[in-house]
Design an enzyme around this catalytic site. Structure first.
Site, PDB file in Angstrom:
ATOM      1  N   SER A  78      43.906  53.579  37.992  1.00 22.95           N
ATOM      2  CA  SER A  78      43.259  54.724  38.657  1.00 22.95           C
ATOM      3  C   SER A  78      44.188  55.328  39.703  1.00 22.95           C
ATOM      4  O   SER A  78      44.054  56.488  40.070  1.00 22.95           O
ATOM      5  CB  SER A  78      41.969  54.274  39.344  1.00 22.95           C
ATOM      6  OG  SER A  78      41.140  53.633  38.418  1.00 22.95           O
ATOM      7  N   HIS A 102      39.504  51.127  31.223  1.00 21.92           N
ATOM      8  CA  HIS A 102      38.084  50.779  31.381  1.00 21.92           C
ATOM      9  C   HIS A 102      37.345  50.976  30.056  1.00 21.92           C
ATOM     10  O   HIS A 102      36.520  50.140  29.666  1.00 21.92           O
ATOM     11  CB  HIS A 102      37.414  51.683  32.428  1.00 21.92           C
ATOM     12  CG  HIS A 102      37.990  51.581  33.802  1.00 21.92           C
ATOM     13  ND1 HIS A 102      38.706  52.606  34.380  1.00 21.92           N
ATOM     14  CD2 HIS A 102      37.969  50.575  34.700  1.00 21.92           C
ATOM     15  CE1 HIS A 102      39.077  52.239  35.601  1.00 21.92           C
ATOM     16  NE2 HIS A 102      38.658  51.012  35.811  1.00 21.92           N
TER      17      HIS A 102
END
Ligand code: PAF
Length: 368
Positions: free
Chosen positions: A239, A70
């Protein structure tokens, strides 16, 4: 101008022009370098202010649990825009009824700390014009204002469906996933009205679906794709990797190894489906055989869901790679829960009991 002063002047303009703001004040000792928005109207007000000041906005949509993947998208956005809006929203409609939405990692405090640190890094380097100006962290009610967000395949709601792309590959085992992704991204695009939006190549089918949606619905936001960020050993950052633990993480590297073997075949001049995919299948079989010979406290078993060689636009499976177009090689495997753990073993979040789906891909560039 210092980054936080710059952000404060934007924020002040905003506060002067609106009396109702649901922007949440951060509780850090130093002034926060961005605002947090929970609702749409104040964010739209900021967007108008930025537009009138000839500033450009890059949107980085996320579900939180931020990692280097990210952050690299935000760094890319900072080179191409003056202001970056990061959305953090765990979108219920992209989780199937049997997928555990409630156990998705939620790490708000560390996400905010990472974004603050990144803003500090960006202002120190001073090479990129952009800074994170806002986090959009809406509630489910804000994002789904009329009907409860449904995860049922035939559930009611206002949805964006991109077919047949959404039915292929990941969509075959996660039937509501891309409907949920397309719907939430359309909402975010409408709210933020960004010049550009940033997605990681790691979720390659998602990038194809979003590009198609933007094209078909004439959305005025340009889609930019950032390269997959990998751990040193090649594991694609995700994640969900926190659920793996050491044993499954090590075995999970098979996915990248298999893709690399197929890429090797393509780079060596092969273009037929079976000769390319066999290279990947061979690696997966070898590693699964090795694991099967071990005892339950030593091994990590997995199942290959698919290995695909597909057209980059339509995701149709290819018999032969068109040298002018190249291909997307992608794969998914399901790491099974550990059968037995050893005392003191790091089995990851959920103690190794959570099955983990790993996906990865490589883009085969055109040869000509
Ligand atoms: O890739 C993700 O994290 C999500 O699918 C996205 C694009 C933020 C939509 O919820």
């Amino acid at each position: 101008m210092f980054a936080w002063k710059r952000q404060f002047s934007i924020a002040n303009t905003l506060l002067k022009t609106t009396t109702t703001t649901t922007a949440r004040t951060m509780t850090t000792a130093t002034p926060p370098s961005f605002q947090v928005f929970r609702d749409v109207p104040p964010l739209r007000q900021l967007r108008r202010t930025l537009l009138l000041s000839n500033r450009t906005v890059g949107l980085v949509p996320t579900m939180g649990a931020l990692h280097e993947g990210h952050l690299s998208l935000i760094r890319q956005a900072a080179t191409e825009n003056t202001d970056i809006i990061v959305s953090i929203f765990v979108n219920p409609t992209q989780f199937g009824v049997n997928e555990d939405l409630s156990s998705y990692p939620r790490t708000w405090d560390s996400d905010v700390a990472k974004l603050e640190a990144l803003n500090a890094e960006l202002s120190q380097q001073n090479t990129s014009p952009g800074r994170i100006t806002a986090i959009l962290a809406p509630t489910s009610k804000v994002m789904y204002p009329t009907l409860p967000p449904s995860s049922e395949i035939d559930g009611d709601g206002s949805f964006v469906t991109i077919l047949p792309l959404a039915k292929k590959l990941e969509g075959a085992s996660r039937p509501v996933f891309f409907r949920g992704v397309a719907t939430v991204c359309m909402k975010l695009f409408n709210i933020v009205n960004a010049e550009r939006a940033y997605f990681g190549q790691k979720d390659v089918q998602q990038t194809v679906v979003i590009r198609r949606m933007v094209q078909d619905f004439h959305v005025g936001t340009e889609i930019r794709i950032g390269e997959t960020v990998r751990e040193e050993d090649g594991l694609a950052m995700s994640s969900r990797n926190v659920y793996l633990g050491v044993r499954r993480r090590g075995v999970g590297l098979v996915l990248y190894e298999a893709l690399r073997a197929a890429e090797g075949a393509y780079l060596a001049g092969k273009g037929g489906r079976e000769e390319v995919l066999d290279a990947a299948r061979g690696v997966a079989k070898r590693v699964l055989d090795e694991q099967s010979w071990l005892g339950p406290a030593e091994r990590a078993l997995f199942e290959v869901d698919y290995i695909s060689l597909a057209d980059p636009d339509s995701l149709e499976e290819l018999k032969v790679i068109d040298p002018a177009k190249g291909a997307i090689l992608s794969a998914a495997l399901k790491m099974a829960p550990l059968e037995e753990s050893k005392p003191g073993e790091d089995c990851g979040l959920g103690d190794g009991k959570v099955p983990v789906r790993l996906i990865d891909n490589l883009i085969f560039k055109p040869r000509v």
